[in-house]
Design a protein around this motif. Structure first.
Motif, PDB file in Angstrom:
ATOM      1  N   ILE A 128       0.918  -1.489  -0.068  1.00 36.26           N
ATOM      2  CA  ILE A 128      -0.404  -0.131  -0.056  1.00 36.26           C
ATOM      3  C   ILE A 128       1.335   1.326   0.024  1.00 36.26           C
ATOM      4  O   ILE A 128       1.558   1.125   0.952  1.00 36.26           O
ATOM      5  CB  ILE A 128      -1.050   0.282   1.478  1.00 36.26           C
ATOM      6  CG1 ILE A 128      -1.733  -1.313   1.421  1.00 36.26           C
ATOM      7  CG2 ILE A 128      -1.902   1.164   1.064  1.00 36.26           C
ATOM      8  CD1 ILE A 128      -2.766  -1.396   1.221  1.00 36.26           C
ATOM      9  N   GLY A 129       0.615   2.692  -0.872  1.00 36.51           N
ATOM     10  CA  GLY A 129       1.541   3.590  -0.854  1.00 36.51           C
ATOM     11  C   GLY A 129       2.489   3.154  -1.021  1.00 36.51           C
ATOM     12  O   GLY A 129       3.263   2.612  -1.693  1.00 36.51           O
ATOM     13  N   GLU A 130       3.266   4.480  -0.787  1.00 33.35           N
ATOM     14  CA  GLU A 130       4.369   4.559  -1.457  1.00 33.35           C
ATOM     15  C   GLU A 130       5.185   4.552  -0.973  1.00 33.35           C
ATOM     16  O   GLU A 130       6.430   3.970  -1.185  1.00 33.35           O
ATOM     17  CB  GLU A 130       4.707   6.724  -1.556  1.00 33.35           C
ATOM     18  CG  GLU A 130       4.218   7.320  -2.981  1.00 33.35           C
ATOM     19  CD  GLU A 130       4.902   8.869  -2.482  1.00 33.35           C
ATOM     20  OE1 GLU A 130       5.729   9.085  -2.171  1.00 33.35           O
ATOM     21  OE2 GLU A 130       3.931   9.188  -2.858  1.00 33.35           O
ATOM     22  N   ALA A 131       4.835   3.700   0.680  1.00 34.26           N
ATOM     23  CA  ALA A 131       5.715   3.042   1.149  1.00 34.26           C
ATOM     24  C   ALA A 131       5.699   1.732   1.203  1.00 34.26           C
ATOM     25  O   ALA A 131       6.717   1.014   2.024  1.00 34.26           O
ATOM     26  CB  ALA A 131       5.511   3.331   2.912  1.00 34.26           C
ATOM     27  N   HIS A 132       4.703   1.157   0.448  1.00 36.96           N
ATOM     28  CA  HIS A 132       4.718  -0.262   0.094  1.00 36.96           C
ATOM     29  C   HIS A 132       4.721  -1.016   1.529  1.00 36.96           C
ATOM     30  O   HIS A 132       5.117  -2.547   1.323  1.00 36.96           O
ATOM     31  CB  HIS A 132       5.771   0.424  -0.502  1.00 36.96           C
ATOM     32  CG  HIS A 132       5.969  -0.230  -2.078  1.00 36.96           C
ATOM     33  ND1 HIS A 132       6.679   1.197  -2.606  1.00 36.96           N
ATOM     34  CD2 HIS A 132       5.539  -0.270  -3.440  1.00 36.96           C
ATOM     35  CE1 HIS A 132       6.858   1.388  -3.632  1.00 36.96           C
ATOM     36  NE2 HIS A 132       5.688   0.745  -4.076  1.00 36.96           N
ATOM     37  N   THR A 133       4.001  -0.216   2.094  1.00 26.93           N
ATOM     38  CA  THR A 133       3.377  -1.332   3.319  1.00 26.93           C
ATOM     39  C   THR A 133       2.375  -2.466   3.107  1.00 26.93           C
ATOM     40  O   THR A 133       1.080  -2.373   2.478  1.00 26.93           O
ATOM     41  CB  THR A 133       1.679   0.168   4.227  1.00 26.93           C
ATOM     42  OG1 THR A 133       3.130   0.699   3.986  1.00 26.93           O
ATOM     43  CG2 THR A 133       2.482  -0.880   5.154  1.00 26.93           C
ATOM     44  N   PRO A 134       3.060  -3.638   3.658  1.00 33.04           N
ATOM     45  CA  PRO A 134       2.915  -5.124   3.161  1.00 33.04           C
ATOM     46  C   PRO A 134       1.055  -5.409   3.533  1.00 33.04           C
ATOM     47  O   PRO A 134       1.607  -4.991   5.313  1.00 33.04           O
ATOM     48  CB  PRO A 134       3.615  -6.236   3.457  1.00 33.04           C
ATOM     49  CG  PRO A 134       4.535  -5.425   4.927  1.00 33.04           C
ATOM     50  CD  PRO A 134       4.195  -4.100   3.987  1.00 33.04           C
TER      51      PRO A 134
END
Length: 185
Positions: free
Chosen positions: A60-66
């Motif tokens: 998810i999002g630019e942080a690439h939260t799994p």
């Protein structure tokens, strides 16, 4: 993905193309919550949205939260997904506008002659007569076929339709060989 008689490309996510190999590929953008159980309605940004049934984790999002992907399905040309820890409409609403990505390793496999946009952007473009024409800086997705925007050394641009008679060979990460048909210069 826009198919041509010879080559096709798959979108990686709008405005995110880069010559470097990405770790993640965008599959959709959260438009809004759907229903009251935390489902997310996505604008599709992949050519293989049904492939998500084989994916366990989305980012998810630019942080690439799994986050664990619980379900995914097509709904009226959009994608509906349910992710772990998103149990109600309020939680889903906090994700509005976020990009949903998958790891490159989890992306749908490419068929022969298919390329991701990030593999095309940055390629040196040469004519079949050996003339260096510039480098691909952008890909325009049209209804019929993609169009490769080539930035010329003189500062101008060249628009090349991704069709068999023009795009002769694509060799990531090196170059693209093209045939300039009448009217392209």
């Amino acid at each position: 993905m826009t198919s041509t008689a010879h080559h096709s490309t798959r979108r990686r996510g709008q405005g995110q193309a880069s010559p470097a190999e990405p770790r993640f590929l965008a599959v959709g953008k959260v438009l809004r919550p759907h229903g009251v159980r935390g489902e997310l309605l996505l604008q599709v940004q992949t050519d293989s949205p049904t492939h998500l049934v084989e994916v366990e984790t989305v980012y998810i999002g630019e942080a690439h939260t799994p986050r664990r992907l619980e379900t995914s399905r097509l709904h009226q040309k959009r994608l509906l997904i349910k992710i772990a820890d998103c149990e109600d409409r309020t939680a889903a609403d906090t994700l509005r506008g976020e990009l949903i990505s998958v790891a490159v390793a989890d992306a749908a496999p490419l068929k022969p002659g298919e390329y991701y946009h990030h593999q095309i952007i940055g390629l040196k473009v040469v004519s079949d007569e050996g003339e260096e024409l510039g480098a691909v800086t952008e890909i325009l997705v049209t209804g019929a076929n993609d169009v490769y925007v080539v930035s010329r050394p003189d500062g101008g641009e060249l628009l090349l339709p991704a069709i068999k008679s023009v795009i002769l060979k694509i060799e990531p990460p090196r170059q693209m060989t093209v045939h300039l048909i009448e009217g392209l210069r």
